[in-house]
Scaffold this active site. Sequence first.
Site, mmCIF file in Angstrom:
data_model
loop_
_atom_site.group_PDB
_atom_site.id
_atom_site.type_symbol
_atom_site.label_atom_id
_atom_site.label_comp_id
_atom_site.label_asym_id
_atom_site.label_seq_id
_atom_site.Cartn_x
_atom_site.Cartn_y
_atom_site.Cartn_z
ATOM 1 N N GLY A 5 4.905 14.790 -55.873
ATOM 2 C CA GLY A 5 6.136 14.336 -55.221
ATOM 3 C C GLY A 5 5.853 13.973 -53.774
ATOM 4 O O GLY A 5 4.701 14.009 -53.322
ATOM 5 N N GLU A 57 -2.761 19.384 -51.585
ATOM 6 C CA GLU A 57 -2.246 18.110 -52.115
ATOM 7 C C GLU A 57 -3.062 16.942 -51.572
ATOM 8 O O GLU A 57 -3.341 15.979 -52.291
ATOM 9 C CB GLU A 57 -0.778 17.944 -51.726
ATOM 10 C CG GLU A 57 0.146 18.897 -52.470
ATOM 11 C CD GLU A 57 1.584 18.843 -51.981
ATOM 12 O OE1 GLU A 57 2.470 19.141 -52.789
ATOM 13 O OE2 GLU A 57 1.829 18.523 -50.807
HETATM 14 C C1 5RP Z 1 5.058 20.035 -51.246
HETATM 15 C C2 5RP Z 1 5.354 18.590 -51.259
HETATM 16 C C3 5RP Z 1 6.353 18.107 -52.256
HETATM 17 O O1 5RP Z 1 5.738 17.164 -53.080
HETATM 18 C C4 5RP Z 1 7.498 17.495 -51.511
HETATM 19 O O2 5RP Z 1 8.059 18.474 -50.664
HETATM 20 C C5 5RP Z 1 8.586 16.958 -52.457
HETATM 21 O O3 5RP Z 1 9.182 17.993 -53.150
HETATM 22 P P1 5RP Z 1 10.456 17.770 -54.070
HETATM 23 O O4 5RP Z 1 10.005 16.954 -55.247
HETATM 24 O O5 5RP Z 1 10.891 19.165 -54.435
HETATM 25 O O6 5RP Z 1 11.489 17.046 -53.245
HETATM 26 O O7 5RP Z 1 4.827 17.803 -50.510
HETATM 27 O O8 5RP Z 1 4.179 20.373 -50.210
#
Ligand code: 5RP
Length: 234
Positions: free
Chosen positions: A88, A109
């Site tokens: 995400g 990530e």
């Molecule tokens: C975690 C991230 C997530 O991918 C980002 O916060 C998006 O999260 P969500 O799909 O819950 O909105 O970078 O470190």
Amino acid sequence: MSEIKKLLGFHAVDHNVESGMRIGLGTGSTAVWAVKRVAEHLSEGKLSNLTLFATSSQTEAACDELGLSTYSLNDPRIAGVLDLTIDGADEIDPAGNLTKGGGGALLREKIAAYCSRRYVIVGDDSKLVQSLGVSFALPLEVVPLARRVVLEALRGMGAEATVREAVRKMGHVITDNGNIIIDARFREQHDPGELERRLDSIPGVVETGLFVGMKPVVYLGAGDGSIRELQLSE
Ligand code: 5RP
């Protein structure tokens, strides 16, 4: 909202995952649906022989619950190369540059994104912005002893910078790598590549949540359940 997240996670798996792949599994409330789809397809025999890497302890726990084994990037079955990562994002600009780290998992990530041959990002269309780091504060993973050094440096660059506080635990958020997160909000727009270089040059900054020039495949979901692939601008 969670319906579109589910559709996005399923879409990313259905259109990108093939048996035998080494796959990075992202973090957050959208990426977790890709994890669930992978588990579903494995149990139904539609996919087999996947080698999985989890980008956070949260994703690792989801995999445990679903009976999926995960491996280190150093494991010989992965050996530092992933065929695909699905993740995400907090913000996506028209060129496919990203802000990530809302869930505090930005370091793993980014390593997964770097070593992936194909990088897929899923997000609802509210994530598409013209400029990164203005409305959503940019997360940075920072070595704890450099906390005040980095706060001073960021404030010197004109950012409002705060250490992320834990919820239902006293004190700072501690990442999966034993570091803290500083969230920096910039009042002015910055070129993402230049900003990333400036932030990376501050000693104590382990990694920034700016993901620049990775040219992901981006699937954006709308409230009516439709999904489109973002055509990246130059
Ligand atoms: C975690 C991230 C997530 O991918 C980002 O916060 C998006 O999260 P969500 O799909 O819950 O909105 O970078 O470190």
